[in-house]
Enzyme design. Sequence first.
Site, short mmCIF file in Angstrom:
data_model
loop_
_atom_site.label_atom_id
_atom_site.label_comp_id
_atom_site.label_asym_id
_atom_site.label_seq_id
_atom_site.Cartn_x
_atom_site.Cartn_y
_atom_site.Cartn_z
N SER A 1 0.73 -1.26 0.03
CA SER A 1 -0.05 0.01 -0.04
C SER A 1 0.77 1.35 -0.06
O SER A 1 0.36 2.27 -0.32
CB SER A 1 -0.97 0.09 1.15
OG SER A 1 -0.29 -0.13 2.50
N HIS B 1 -5.50 -4.37 -2.68
CA HIS B 1 -5.19 -3.51 -3.80
C HIS B 1 -5.10 -4.26 -4.84
O HIS B 1 -4.65 -3.54 -5.91
CB HIS B 1 -3.77 -2.81 -3.11
CG HIS B 1 -3.71 -2.03 -1.91
ND1 HIS B 1 -4.39 -1.01 -1.92
CD2 HIS B 1 -3.40 -2.53 -0.52
CE1 HIS B 1 -4.26 -0.20 -0.48
NE2 HIS B 1 -3.70 -1.30 0.24
N LYS C 1 -12.10 -0.73 -1.28
CA LYS C 1 -11.43 -0.02 -2.23
C LYS C 1 -12.10 -0.08 -3.66
O LYS C 1 -12.95 0.66 -3.86
CB LYS C 1 -9.83 -0.64 -2.13
CG LYS C 1 -9.39 -0.48 -0.93
CD LYS C 1 -8.02 -0.99 -0.67
CE LYS C 1 -7.21 -0.59 0.59
NZ LYS C 1 -8.03 -0.95 1.51
#
Length: 382
Positions: A172, A200, A232
């Site tokens: 990240s 991610h 996300k």
Amino acid sequence: MPEDVFAWIDGAAAARERAGLVRTLRPRPAESDLLDLASNDYLGLARHPETVEAAAEAARRWGGGATGSRLVTGSTALHAELERELADFCGFEAALVLSSGYAANLAAVTALTGRGSLVVSDAGNHASIVDGCRLSRAEVAVVPHADPETARKTLAAYDGDRKVLVTDSVFSVDGDAAPLAGYAAACRAEGAALVVDDAHGLGVLGEGGRGALHAAGLAGDPDVVATLTLSKSLGSQGGAVLGPAKVIEHLVNAARSFIFDTGLAPAAVGAALGSLRLLRREPARAERAREVAGALYERLTAAGLTAARPDAAVVSVRAPSPAAALQWAADCRGAGLSVGCFRPPSVPDGISRLRLTARGDLTEAEITRAVDTILRTAPTAG
């Protein structure tokens, strides 16, 4: 008057102030003119009409809250539907939805290890993985970042029966991808399980955004477990663990962050499901996020800034100091651009950065505006 038992906090606050590391909450309005490159809304789905309507419909049908833990009253048919579709989309046998990605990492790491086992953890791993390791009561070995050979040697040196290697798929801070093929080979050579946090990667990597494990050809393998977040790319909230059905059943019975936590609110479940279905229909959104990341990186580095080459949708731009990073981010905000600001202790290497989210819904004009603003406000300018 009672003694001030929290007097020590004043000293801690003063130390943070001297180091330039004071953090403050900044409530954002519902509507803003700022161009957002700070959130983790990688595909721009948090405000998409389909996502919002799916959340509203779920709240209307199921209520505002889950009402209890998943094992009591907190599981709805909607939770089960999301779990089936997540597992199918990402290529795993089964899935389990939790209240956050943080809780998902705690569940996977603690329930699959324990006393008499070994956890090998990449030095760049997210804090939730670090906390899972601390709570696991296992022997924990932190290995250098992205180093499969050291990980293999560490696994080989352990003579116990239960061994797990845990890593982020995309880290990240710098946005670099883990060497998943190398880590999987190390695990298989030494009889260890591989646990990968794909927070991610989902929605950005793999065919149509199916994630880093799908891209690496590891999704659905019997020795691989994935964790992910719904907050996300899917623009919602919550987390999930994906893996073999027997692993998921074990978590239902053994993972404390699942058993003793209230279930994810129906609105969040509905929003995640709505976004997931939208991504299935529009797989090009994943490729677009990668294109935007590449464009930001190329233009910023061509202008002389130092940035990490992005493997997914995170673009990390180095700053000369924590104070400079904070001022840079503030100057960007003053110019109409919201960017992330990572400083110690959030960054494992101690180097402060601006962290940019390469949202897949950014237009060419917005990319140009973002780059111009970052360059104009950079600490070296003027």
